[in-house]
Design a protein around this motif. Structure first.
Motif, PDB file in Angstrom:
ATOM      1  N   ALA A  81       0.823  -1.219   0.000  1.00 38.95           N
ATOM      2  CA  ALA A  81       0.000   0.000   0.000  1.00 38.95           C
ATOM      3  C   ALA A  81       0.855   1.266   0.000  1.00 38.95           C
ATOM      4  O   ALA A  81       0.492   2.257  -0.654  1.00 38.95           O
ATOM      5  N   ARG A  82       1.957   1.243   0.703  1.00 40.16           N
ATOM      6  CA  ARG A  82       2.827   2.431   0.765  1.00 40.16           C
ATOM      7  C   ARG A  82       3.403   2.763  -0.608  1.00 40.16           C
ATOM      8  O   ARG A  82       3.435   3.930  -1.014  1.00 40.16           O
ATOM      9  N   THR A  83       3.851   1.760  -1.341  1.00 38.81           N
ATOM     10  CA  THR A  83       4.399   1.977  -2.681  1.00 38.81           C
ATOM     11  C   THR A  83       3.320   2.476  -3.630  1.00 38.81           C
ATOM     12  O   THR A  83       3.542   3.419  -4.400  1.00 38.81           O
ATOM     13  N   LYS A  84       2.133   1.876  -3.555  1.00 40.36           N
ATOM     14  CA  LYS A  84       1.030   2.316  -4.409  1.00 40.36           C
ATOM     15  C   LYS A  84       0.669   3.768  -4.124  1.00 40.36           C
ATOM     16  O   LYS A  84       0.425   4.546  -5.049  1.00 40.36           O
ATOM     17  N   ARG A  85       0.623   4.132  -2.855  1.00 40.19           N
ATOM     18  CA  ARG A  85       0.285   5.512  -2.484  1.00 40.19           C
ATOM     19  C   ARG A  85       1.332   6.488  -3.005  1.00 40.19           C
ATOM     20  O   ARG A  85       1.002   7.535  -3.559  1.00 40.19           O
ATOM     21  N   ARG A  86       2.610   6.126  -2.883  1.00 43.53           N
ATOM     22  CA  ARG A  86       3.688   6.993  -3.368  1.00 43.53           C
ATOM     23  C   ARG A  86       3.611   7.177  -4.878  1.00 43.53           C
ATOM     24  O   ARG A  86       3.722   8.301  -5.390  1.00 43.53           O
ATOM     25  N   VAL A  87       3.365   6.098  -5.607  1.00 44.93           N
ATOM     26  CA  VAL A  87       3.282   6.181  -7.071  1.00 44.93           C
ATOM     27  C   VAL A  87       2.023   6.955  -7.483  1.00 44.93           C
ATOM     28  O   VAL A  87       2.076   7.772  -8.399  1.00 44.93           O
ATOM     29  N   ARG A  88       0.914   6.742  -6.790  1.00 44.11           N
ATOM     30  CA  ARG A  88      -0.310   7.492  -7.108  1.00 44.11           C
ATOM     31  C   ARG A  88      -0.101   8.989  -6.900  1.00 44.11           C
ATOM     32  O   ARG A  88      -0.585   9.807  -7.686  1.00 44.11           O
ATOM     33  N   GLU A  89       0.597   9.368  -5.841  1.00 44.75           N
ATOM     34  CA  GLU A  89       0.889  10.785  -5.601  1.00 44.75           C
ATOM     35  C   GLU A  89       1.728  11.354  -6.737  1.00 44.75           C
ATOM     36  O   GLU A  89       1.478  12.454  -7.212  1.00 44.75           O
ATOM     37  N   GLN A  90       2.718  10.584  -7.162  1.00 51.15           N
ATOM     38  CA  GLN A  90       3.549  11.019  -8.287  1.00 51.15           C
ATOM     39  C   GLN A  90       2.711  11.133  -9.556  1.00 51.15           C
ATOM     40  O   GLN A  90       2.854  12.105 -10.313  1.00 51.15           O
ATOM     41  N   LEU A  91       1.826  10.178  -9.800  1.00 56.30           N
ATOM     42  CA  LEU A  91       0.962  10.213 -10.982  1.00 56.30           C
ATOM     43  C   LEU A  91       0.030  11.420 -10.951  1.00 56.30           C
ATOM     44  O   LEU A  91      -0.160  12.087 -11.975  1.00 56.30           O
ATOM     45  N   ASN A  92      -0.539  11.701  -9.784  1.00 60.58           N
ATOM     46  CA  ASN A  92      -1.415  12.874  -9.658  1.00 60.58           C
ATOM     47  C   ASN A  92      -0.656  14.159  -9.942  1.00 60.58           C
ATOM     48  O   ASN A  92      -1.161  15.058 -10.622  1.00 60.58           O
ATOM     49  N   HIS A  93       0.555  14.256  -9.429  1.00 66.83           N
ATOM     50  CA  HIS A  93       1.382  15.438  -9.651  1.00 66.83           C
ATOM     51  C   HIS A  93       1.699  15.602 -11.145  1.00 66.83           C
ATOM     52  O   HIS A  93       1.581  16.698 -11.698  1.00 66.83           O
TER      53      HIS A  93
END
Length: 98
Positions: A53-65
């Motif tokens: 979940a931590r990796t997914k959240r980090r990548v999703r934040e990067q994708l949103n940015h």
């Protein structure tokens, strides 16, 4: 985002560079294309099913940015193109002095 990348790349190749507003629009589109390209790389950088979940959240934040930056630069390019079109329209409606 892949379709966005294709559309922006195509638009970038068809804008002439004979005016400063058009050149500014091309620069903004180049940045938007690079953001879209980075989005694709980030999306495919992890295996979504196996990642925690931590990796997914980090990548999703990067994708949103990246998506936000892509859209922002695209809107700036549209603004420059609209300014150019308005300027061209005003020039066509201006009476000539003969």
């Amino acid at each position: 985002m892949n379709a966005t990348y294709c559309c922006l790349s195509s638009a970038l190749n068809h804008i002439p560079s004979n005016h400063s507003l058009l050149e500014a629009a091309k620069i903004e589109l180049r940045v938007a294309v690079n953001c879209a390209k980075e989005y694709e790389k980030a999306w495919h950088s992890i295996i979504w099913i196996q990642s925690n979940a931590r990796t997914k959240r980090r990548v999703r934040e990067q994708l949103n940015h990246l998506a936000f930056n892509c859209y922002t630069h695209f809107l700036k390019a549209v603004d420059y193109l609209n300014q150019y079109a308005l300027m061209d329209k005003i020039a066509l409606n201006r009476p000539t002095l003969n």
